[in-house]
Design an enzyme around this catalytic site. Structure first.
Site, PDB file in Angstrom:
ATOM      1  N   CYS A 235      27.827   3.219  29.819  1.00  0.00           N
ATOM      2  CA  CYS A 235      28.569   2.527  30.746  1.00  0.00           C
ATOM      3  C   CYS A 235      27.618   2.424  32.023  1.00  0.00           C
ATOM      4  CB  CYS A 235      29.708   3.072  31.092  1.00  0.00           C
ATOM      5  SG  CYS A 235      29.745   5.002  32.228  1.00  0.00           S
TER       6      CYS A 235
ATOM      7  N   ARG B 116      33.207   6.747  33.051  1.00  0.00           N
ATOM      8  CA  ARG B 116      34.143   5.918  31.969  1.00  0.00           C
ATOM      9  C   ARG B 116      32.712   6.924  30.528  1.00  0.00           C
ATOM     10  NH1 ARG B 116      33.444   0.300  32.720  1.00  0.00           N
ATOM     11  NH2 ARG B 116      31.644   1.144  33.993  1.00  0.00           N
TER      12      ARG B 116
ATOM     13  N   ASP C  36      36.460   0.615  35.819  1.00  0.00           N
ATOM     14  CA  ASP C  36      35.090   1.700  35.780  1.00  0.00           C
ATOM     15  C   ASP C  36      36.157   1.874  37.457  1.00  0.00           C
ATOM     16  OD1 ASP C  36      32.784   2.712  37.252  1.00  0.00           O
ATOM     17  OD2 ASP C  36      31.503   1.585  37.445  1.00  0.00           O
TER      18      ASP C  36
END
Length: 153
Positions: free
Chosen positions: A8, A14, A126
């Site tokens: 990520c 994440r 996100d």
């Protein structure tokens, strides 16, 4: 052994969630010897003087709520060498995918994938920006579950 790298933007929300969710699935299935699982960032935003930040507290809290402890994990950056090191490089959203491809070059072995492509497509939003860590966890879990089943079919 299947080597998987989750990626990520900053490697504090994440991708570490995906790393530890997938490690937990593998452990519960008794398949720990069949996998090497890690995570990385496309940016250096969370890495200072060569030292990465730990998993962001709200992401860590979501993992802990599910009995998963990401202790010791710190952000690291994706490197060109990772392409040859891993069997699968899995991004969380379309921007990650563009950055991964830019950083690694041509995907000659078709190993760069997006997590939610395993369950119908889309992006893992996100939670650093949305604040929706529970929803991110659930989305990542679903993608990891489908990936795990595909790899173990």
């Amino acid at each position: 052994m299947t080597k998987i790298l989750f990626v990520c933007h900053g490697n504090i929300c994440r991708s570490p969630m995906a790393e530890f969710i997938f490690k937990d699935m593998v452990k519960k299935a008794g398949k720990e010897n069949g996998y090497f699982i890690a995570s990385a960032a496309t940016s250096t935003d969370e890495i200072y003087n060569g030292k990465g930040n730990p998993v962001y507290p709200p992401a860590r809290e979501q993992l802990l709520l599910h009995g998963i402890d990401p202790a010791g994990k710190t952000a690291v950056r994706l490197t060109k060498e990772d392409y040859d090191k891993y069997d699968l490089i899995i991004g969380m959203d379309s921007m990650n995918m563009r950055n991964i491809e830019r950083m690694l070059g041509e995907d000659k072995d078709n190993k760069i994938k997006k997590l939610l492509d395993y369950c119908g497509g889309g992006d893992v939003d996100d939670p650093w920006y949305t604040g929706k860590f529970k929803e991110a966890y659930e989305c990542i879990y679903k993608g990891c579950e489908k990936l795990f089943h595909e790899l173990n079919a």
